[in-house]
Design an enzyme around this catalytic site. Structure first.
Site, short mmCIF file in Angstrom:
data_model
loop_
_atom_site.label_atom_id
_atom_site.label_comp_id
_atom_site.label_asym_id
_atom_site.label_seq_id
_atom_site.Cartn_x
_atom_site.Cartn_y
_atom_site.Cartn_z
CE1 TYR A 1 1.98 8.30 6.69
CE2 TYR A 1 0.77 8.91 8.68
CZ TYR A 1 1.17 7.96 7.76
OH TYR A 1 0.73 6.65 7.90
CB SER B 1 -3.02 7.23 8.85
OG SER B 1 -2.41 7.44 10.11
P1 NAP Z 1 6.16 -0.22 5.73
O1 NAP Z 1 6.30 -1.40 6.62
O2 NAP Z 1 7.18 0.87 5.78
O3 NAP Z 1 6.03 -0.75 4.21
C1 NAP Z 1 5.86 0.18 3.19
C2 NAP Z 1 5.67 -0.53 1.87
O4 NAP Z 1 5.42 0.46 0.86
C3 NAP Z 1 6.89 -1.30 1.42
O5 NAP Z 1 6.48 -2.45 0.73
C4 NAP Z 1 7.59 -0.32 0.48
O6 NAP Z 1 8.40 -0.93 -0.52
C5 NAP Z 1 6.37 0.31 -0.18
N1 NAP Z 1 6.64 1.61 -0.79
C6 NAP Z 1 7.19 2.72 -0.22
N2 NAP Z 1 7.27 3.72 -1.12
C7 NAP Z 1 6.75 3.23 -2.28
C8 NAP Z 1 6.57 3.77 -3.57
N3 NAP Z 1 6.95 5.02 -3.86
N4 NAP Z 1 6.02 2.98 -4.53
C9 NAP Z 1 5.66 1.70 -4.26
N5 NAP Z 1 5.81 1.15 -3.05
C10 NAP Z 1 6.35 1.90 -2.07
O7 NAP Z 1 4.76 0.51 5.97
P2 NAP Z 1 3.41 0.05 6.70
O8 NAP Z 1 3.49 0.48 8.10
O9 NAP Z 1 3.08 -1.35 6.36
O10 NAP Z 1 2.38 1.04 6.01
C11 NAP Z 1 1.57 0.67 4.92
C12 NAP Z 1 0.51 1.75 4.74
O11 NAP Z 1 -0.26 1.85 5.94
C13 NAP Z 1 1.08 3.14 4.47
O12 NAP Z 1 0.26 3.81 3.56
C14 NAP Z 1 0.99 3.81 5.84
O13 NAP Z 1 0.92 5.21 5.72
C15 NAP Z 1 -0.27 3.19 6.38
N6 NAP Z 1 -0.37 3.24 7.84
C16 NAP Z 1 0.54 2.60 8.63
C17 NAP Z 1 0.42 2.70 10.01
C18 NAP Z 1 1.37 2.03 10.96
O14 NAP Z 1 1.32 2.31 12.18
N7 NAP Z 1 2.25 1.16 10.49
C19 NAP Z 1 -0.64 3.44 10.57
C20 NAP Z 1 -1.53 4.07 9.72
C21 NAP Z 1 -1.40 3.97 8.35
P3 NAP Z 1 9.99 -1.21 -0.24
O15 NAP Z 1 10.02 -2.41 0.66
O16 NAP Z 1 10.58 -1.46 -1.56
O17 NAP Z 1 10.52 0.00 0.43
#
Ligand code: NAP
Length: 248
Positions: free
Chosen positions: A156, A142
């Site tokens: 985080y 991130s």
């Molecule tokens: P999101 O929309 O909140 O989706 C999170 C996903 O992770 C969901 O499928 C969730 O499953 C799953 N999850 C959460 N806790 C888990 C666990 N303990 N074991 C297995 N699965 C789990 O998040 P996102 O924004 O797509 O983010 C995905 C990744 O990108 C993360 O690592 C995040 O830190 C990183 N990221 C995101 C951003 C951003 O701006 N969005 C920026 C930088 C980095 P459920 O549906 O069952 O809850």
């Protein structure tokens, strides 16, 4: 036999977009999720509707038993060639001096311990040293890893900094064993993760701070992940690729 990809947290957001794209280019995809089964079923249904193969596998990446079960499900589909270490959580906006031990442990367990456990299982299957045929591991870092997320979630940010080090160290550890390890470093991407911060409209509020003046889409991150999985990046390992509209 069809090559297999595991996407942890493949049910929503960036993981969902990545799972759909990997299925489109022929991978059998393990769509891991934590609790939202209907979201995972929707992804699997969409892949099947387009002629692809996928299974939804519930499991908390912070649990060693669950991680073993996720990989066992993959083993049934074919040889594992891709791991997307994507599952991750954010917590409510807070300063460090207000964070409980429980909060810190939960976040580090999911965001970094989970990535280590999954990477370990992947190396055991992919490494030439263990009789595998090679593969690719992609970690979700991130922009927070370089910006630090002060007064938002430094824990985080630190978990993502650890993800960067896992990427660099593991890439060198297994470079001669047929495995490439890279990371993407997304900025502000329009997914539901931002709701966890408790800040209403956080994505829109951030636009002014992004040089491109807009948030990114999950698909834009997934496209970079797909490139890192492909032969077009065959000499790339240990790289951390920003996907942040210039903000990092
Ligand atoms: P999101 O929309 O909140 O989706 C999170 C996903 O992770 C969901 O499928 C969730 O499953 C799953 N999850 C959460 N806790 C888990 C666990 N303990 N074991 C297995 N699965 C789990 O998040 P996102 O924004 O797509 O983010 C995905 C990744 O990108 C993360 O690592 C995040 O830190 C990183 N990221 C995101 C951003 C951003 O701006 N969005 C920026 C930088 C980095 P459920 O549906 O069952 O809850």
């Amino acid at each position: 036999m069809t090559n297999v990809a595991i996407v942890t947290g493949g049910s929503r957001g960036i993981g969902r977009a990545t799972a759909l794209k990997l299925a489109k280019i022929g991978y059998a995809v393990v769509v891991n999720y934590a609790s939202n089964q209907s979201a995972a079923d929707e992804v699997v249904g969409s892949i099947a509707a387009h002629g692809g193969k996928a299974v939804a596998v519930q499991g908390n990446v912070a649990s060693e038993d669950d991680v073993r079960a996720i990989f066992a499900a993959a083993d049934k589909l074919g040889p594992l060639k891709v791991l997307i270490n994507n599952a991750g959580v954010m917590d409510r906006q807070n300063r460090l001096d207000e964070m409980s031990l429980e909060r810190l442990k939960r976040l580090f367990d999911i965001n970094i311990l989970g990535a280590f456990l999954c990477a370990r299982e992947a190396v055991r299957r992919m490494s030439l040293k263990h009789g595998g045929t090679g593969g690719v591991i992609i970690n979700q870092s991130s922009a927070a890893a370089v910006l630090g997320a002060p007064a938002l979630g430094v824990e985080y940010a630190a978990s993502k900094g650890a993800m960067d080090v896992l990427t660099i160290g593991l890439s060198r550890e297994v470079a001669a064993e047929g495995i490439r390890v890279n990371a993407v470093r997304p900025g502000i991407i329009d997914t539901e993760i931002h709701d966890s911060s408790g800040i209403k409209g956080r994505v829109q509020m951030m636009r002014d701070q992004i040089p491109m003046k807009r948030e990114g889409k999950a698909e834009e991150v997934a496209d970079v992940i797909l490139w890192l999985c492909s032969e077009q990046s065959s000499y790339v390992t240990g790289a951390i690729v920003p996907v942040a509209g210039g903000r990092c």
